[in-house]
Design an enzyme around this catalytic site. Structure first.
Site, PDB file in Angstrom:
ATOM      1  N   ASN A   9       0.875  -1.173   0.000  1.00 52.57           N
ATOM      2  CA  ASN A   9       0.000   0.000   0.000  1.00 52.57           C
ATOM      3  C   ASN A   9       0.909   1.218   0.000  1.00 52.57           C
ATOM      4  O   ASN A   9       1.492   1.576   1.027  1.00 52.57           O
ATOM      5  CB  ASN A   9      -0.884  -0.022   1.261  1.00 52.57           C
ATOM      6  CG  ASN A   9      -1.729   1.233   1.387  1.00 52.57           C
ATOM      7  OD1 ASN A   9      -1.748   2.068   0.470  1.00 52.57           O
ATOM      8  ND2 ASN A   9      -2.421   1.380   2.508  1.00 52.57           N
ATOM      9  N   TRP A  10       1.038   1.814  -1.159  1.00 52.12           N
ATOM     10  CA  TRP A  10       1.983   2.934  -1.292  1.00 52.12           C
ATOM     11  C   TRP A  10       1.432   4.215  -0.659  1.00 52.12           C
ATOM     12  O   TRP A  10       2.155   5.196  -0.549  1.00 52.12           O
ATOM     13  CB  TRP A  10       2.319   3.178  -2.768  1.00 52.12           C
ATOM     14  CG  TRP A  10       3.036   2.042  -3.442  1.00 52.12           C
ATOM     15  CD1 TRP A  10       3.423   0.845  -2.867  1.00 52.12           C
ATOM     16  CD2 TRP A  10       3.468   1.982  -4.805  1.00 52.12           C
ATOM     17  NE1 TRP A  10       4.052   0.051  -3.797  1.00 52.12           N
ATOM     18  CE2 TRP A  10       4.099   0.723  -4.998  1.00 52.12           C
ATOM     19  CE3 TRP A  10       3.384   2.861  -5.901  1.00 52.12           C
ATOM     20  CZ2 TRP A  10       4.638   0.336  -6.240  1.00 52.12           C
ATOM     21  CZ3 TRP A  10       3.920   2.478  -7.130  1.00 52.12           C
ATOM     22  CH2 TRP A  10       4.541   1.232  -7.283  1.00 52.12           C
ATOM     23  N   LYS A  11       0.189   4.202  -0.289  1.00 53.64           N
ATOM     24  CA  LYS A  11      -0.464   5.380   0.312  1.00 53.64           C
ATOM     25  C   LYS A  11      -0.241   6.604  -0.590  1.00 53.64           C
ATOM     26  O   LYS A  11      -0.171   6.457  -1.808  1.00 53.64           O
ATOM     27  CB  LYS A  11       0.022   5.586   1.747  1.00 53.64           C
ATOM     28  CG  LYS A  11      -0.157   4.309   2.590  1.00 53.64           C
ATOM     29  CD  LYS A  11       0.040   4.520   4.052  1.00 53.64           C
ATOM     30  CE  LYS A  11      -0.149   3.184   4.783  1.00 53.64           C
ATOM     31  NZ  LYS A  11      -0.063   3.319   6.238  1.00 53.64           N
ATOM     32  N   HIS A  95      -9.439   1.264   4.928  1.00 55.82           N
ATOM     33  CA  HIS A  95      -8.160   1.420   5.622  1.00 55.82           C
ATOM     34  C   HIS A  95      -8.363   2.377   6.803  1.00 55.82           C
ATOM     35  O   HIS A  95      -9.165   3.301   6.726  1.00 55.82           O
ATOM     36  CB  HIS A  95      -7.111   1.977   4.651  1.00 55.82           C
ATOM     37  CG  HIS A  95      -5.739   1.936   5.228  1.00 55.82           C
ATOM     38  ND1 HIS A  95      -5.283   2.890   6.116  1.00 55.82           N
ATOM     39  CD2 HIS A  95      -4.736   1.039   5.096  1.00 55.82           C
ATOM     40  CE1 HIS A  95      -4.046   2.561   6.477  1.00 55.82           C
ATOM     41  NE2 HIS A  95      -3.695   1.444   5.876  1.00 55.82           N
ATOM     42  N   GLU A  97      -6.729   4.782   7.826  1.00 52.04           N
ATOM     43  CA  GLU A  97      -6.535   6.204   7.517  1.00 52.04           C
ATOM     44  C   GLU A  97      -7.786   6.776   6.864  1.00 52.04           C
ATOM     45  O   GLU A  97      -8.126   7.939   7.046  1.00 52.04           O
ATOM     46  CB  GLU A  97      -5.295   6.370   6.631  1.00 52.04           C
ATOM     47  CG  GLU A  97      -4.033   6.157   7.454  1.00 52.04           C
ATOM     48  CD  GLU A  97      -2.899   5.470   6.735  1.00 52.04           C
ATOM     49  OE1 GLU A  97      -2.878   5.467   5.492  1.00 52.04           O
ATOM     50  OE2 GLU A  97      -2.023   4.918   7.428  1.00 52.04           O
ATOM     51  N   GLU A 167      -5.311  -4.654  10.592  1.00 51.77           N
ATOM     52  CA  GLU A 167      -4.297  -3.622  10.773  1.00 51.77           C
ATOM     53  C   GLU A 167      -4.561  -2.881  12.083  1.00 51.77           C
ATOM     54  O   GLU A 167      -5.373  -1.943  12.105  1.00 51.77           O
ATOM     55  CB  GLU A 167      -4.336  -2.633   9.605  1.00 51.77           C
ATOM     56  CG  GLU A 167      -4.038  -3.254   8.259  1.00 51.77           C
ATOM     57  CD  GLU A 167      -3.418  -2.259   7.295  1.00 51.77           C
ATOM     58  OE1 GLU A 167      -2.445  -2.629   6.640  1.00 51.77           O
ATOM     59  OE2 GLU A 167      -3.882  -1.102   7.226  1.00 51.77           O
ATOM     60  N   GLY A 173       2.584   2.546  10.752  1.00 56.42           N
ATOM     61  CA  GLY A 173       3.515   3.665  10.562  1.00 56.42           C
ATOM     62  C   GLY A 173       4.202   4.085  11.849  1.00 56.42           C
ATOM     63  O   GLY A 173       4.806   5.147  11.913  1.00 56.42           O
ATOM     64  N   SER A 213       3.577  -1.934  10.331  1.00 60.52           N
ATOM     65  CA  SER A 213       5.034  -1.986  10.559  1.00 60.52           C
ATOM     66  C   SER A 213       5.645  -3.339  10.234  1.00 60.52           C
ATOM     67  O   SER A 213       6.588  -3.788  10.888  1.00 60.52           O
ATOM     68  CB  SER A 213       5.370  -1.573  12.006  1.00 60.52           C
ATOM     69  OG  SER A 213       4.939  -0.248  12.229  1.00 60.52           O
ATOM     70  N   GLY A 234       2.971  -1.001   4.298  1.00 56.56           N
ATOM     71  CA  GLY A 234       3.017   0.428   3.981  1.00 56.56           C
ATOM     72  C   GLY A 234       4.440   0.852   3.676  1.00 56.56           C
ATOM     73  O   GLY A 234       4.952   0.648   2.566  1.00 56.56           O
ATOM     74  N   GLY A 235       5.117   1.408   4.670  1.00 55.41           N
ATOM     75  CA  GLY A 235       6.455   1.978   4.484  1.00 55.41           C
ATOM     76  C   GLY A 235       7.434   1.076   3.744  1.00 55.41           C
ATOM     77  O   GLY A 235       8.117   1.520   2.817  1.00 55.41           O
TER      78      GLY A 235
HETATM   79  P1  13P Z   1       3.145   0.519   7.667  1.00 51.87           P
HETATM   80  O1  13P Z   1       3.670  -0.763   7.108  1.00 51.87           O
HETATM   81  O2  13P Z   1       3.856   1.742   7.168  1.00 51.87           O
HETATM   82  O3  13P Z   1       3.021   0.476   9.176  1.00 51.87           O
HETATM   83  O4  13P Z   1       1.638   0.676   7.121  1.00 51.87           O
HETATM   84  C1  13P Z   1       0.773  -0.387   7.215  1.00 51.87           C
HETATM   85  C2  13P Z   1      -0.448  -0.065   6.453  1.00 51.87           C
HETATM   86  O5  13P Z   1      -1.200   0.807   6.817  1.00 51.87           O
HETATM   87  C3  13P Z   1      -0.698  -0.821   5.206  1.00 51.87           C
HETATM   88  O6  13P Z   1      -1.961  -0.577   4.723  1.00 51.87           O
END
Ligand code: 13P
Length: 250
Positions: A9-11, A95, A97, A167, A173, A213, A234-235
């Site tokens: 998930n590149w956000k 998600h 967010e 999640e 994050g 994470s 994510g990251g």
């Molecule tokens: P991180 O891996 O950056 O914690 O993000 C997880 C995430 O929200 C994937 O959708």
């Protein structure tokens, strides 16, 4: 058995050039990986160019959100039909967010999930508790309520196409990862909820991903849990090498 899915998930990250380079990097490494499905979910404006960069590779394309109406006066929205049109096979829905920053509700998520399924796009439905909910011992209740609300109206015929992602919001994050035991406990609960609502056979076939994470260093332990069927990253999905290392650990 369930084939692991490793999804990036590149956000709201990358630019056009970086998105193409990252997609090509993932595609180049994907050939060596057997027995795992790979997926990248770039920002909506880069879906098409990333799709072109992935052409001929084993890496699937997904979006991070879309709207449930087909078309019309919905300024700023992208429809599921548009996603299907450009070759997206998955869409991340609900998600944290989107739930906590952008006010998305379970009802929104369920409408989007039903529309995606109608168009042959696999929804990745996210659930997860806040830190205060976990500390108050409410994790099970929160997950159940999001599960029930977000999958409202999703039929027995359609649920095998759905992917669920657990999640924990406090792990996203933050660098603070759920322990393998914490993840497994919620994943096993989710599988029980699937069995109660649908059938045991269906529950055994639906993939449940962990997100929060996940990194090359902690992926193997998380992915070895019996009910953890992959990761939503994510990251660490923003570096092809790290993303592929996680996929290798799976
Ligand atoms: P991180 O891996 O950056 O914690 O993000 C997880 C995430 O929200 C994937 O959708």
């Amino acid at each position: 058995m369930r084939k692991p899915l490793i999804a990036g998930n590149w956000k709201m990250n990358t630019n056009r050039a970086d998105a193409v380079a990252l997609a090509k990097g993932v595609a180049a490494g994907a050939g060596e990986l057997d027995g795992v499905d790979l997926l990248v979910c770039p920002p909506a404006v880069y879906l098409s160019v990333v799709g072109e960069a992935l052409a001929g590779s084993a890496v699937a394309l997904g979006a991070q959100n879309a709207y449930f109406e087909d078309n019309g006066a919905y300024t700023g929205e992208t429809s599921m039909a548009m996603l299907a049109d450009i070759g997206a096979e998955y869409v991340i829905l609900g998600h944290s967010e989107r739930r906590h920053v952008l006010g998305e509700t379970d009802s929104d998520v369920s409408k989007k999930a039903r529309k995606a399924l109608e168009l042959g796009i696999a929804p990745i439905v996210c659930v997860g508790e806040l830190l205060e909910e976990r500390e108050a011992g409410r994790t099970g209740e929160v997950i159940k309520s999001q599960f029930v609300g977000s999958l409202d109206g999703v039929t027995e015929a359609d649920i095998p196409s759905v992917v669920i992602a657990y999640e924990p919001v406090w792990a996203i994050g933050t660098g603070k990862v759920a322990t393998p035991e914490q993840a497994e406990e919620v994943h096993a609960d989710l599988r029980r909820l699937l069995a109660e609502r649908y059938t045991g056979e269906i529950a055994g076939a639906v993939r449940i991903l962990y997100g929060g994470s996940m990194k090359p260093g902690n992926a193997a332990e998380l992915l070895s849990q019996p009910n953890v069927d992959g990761g939503l990253i994510g990251g660490a999905s923003l570096k092809a090498d790290d993303f592929l290392a996680i996929a290798k650990a799976g």
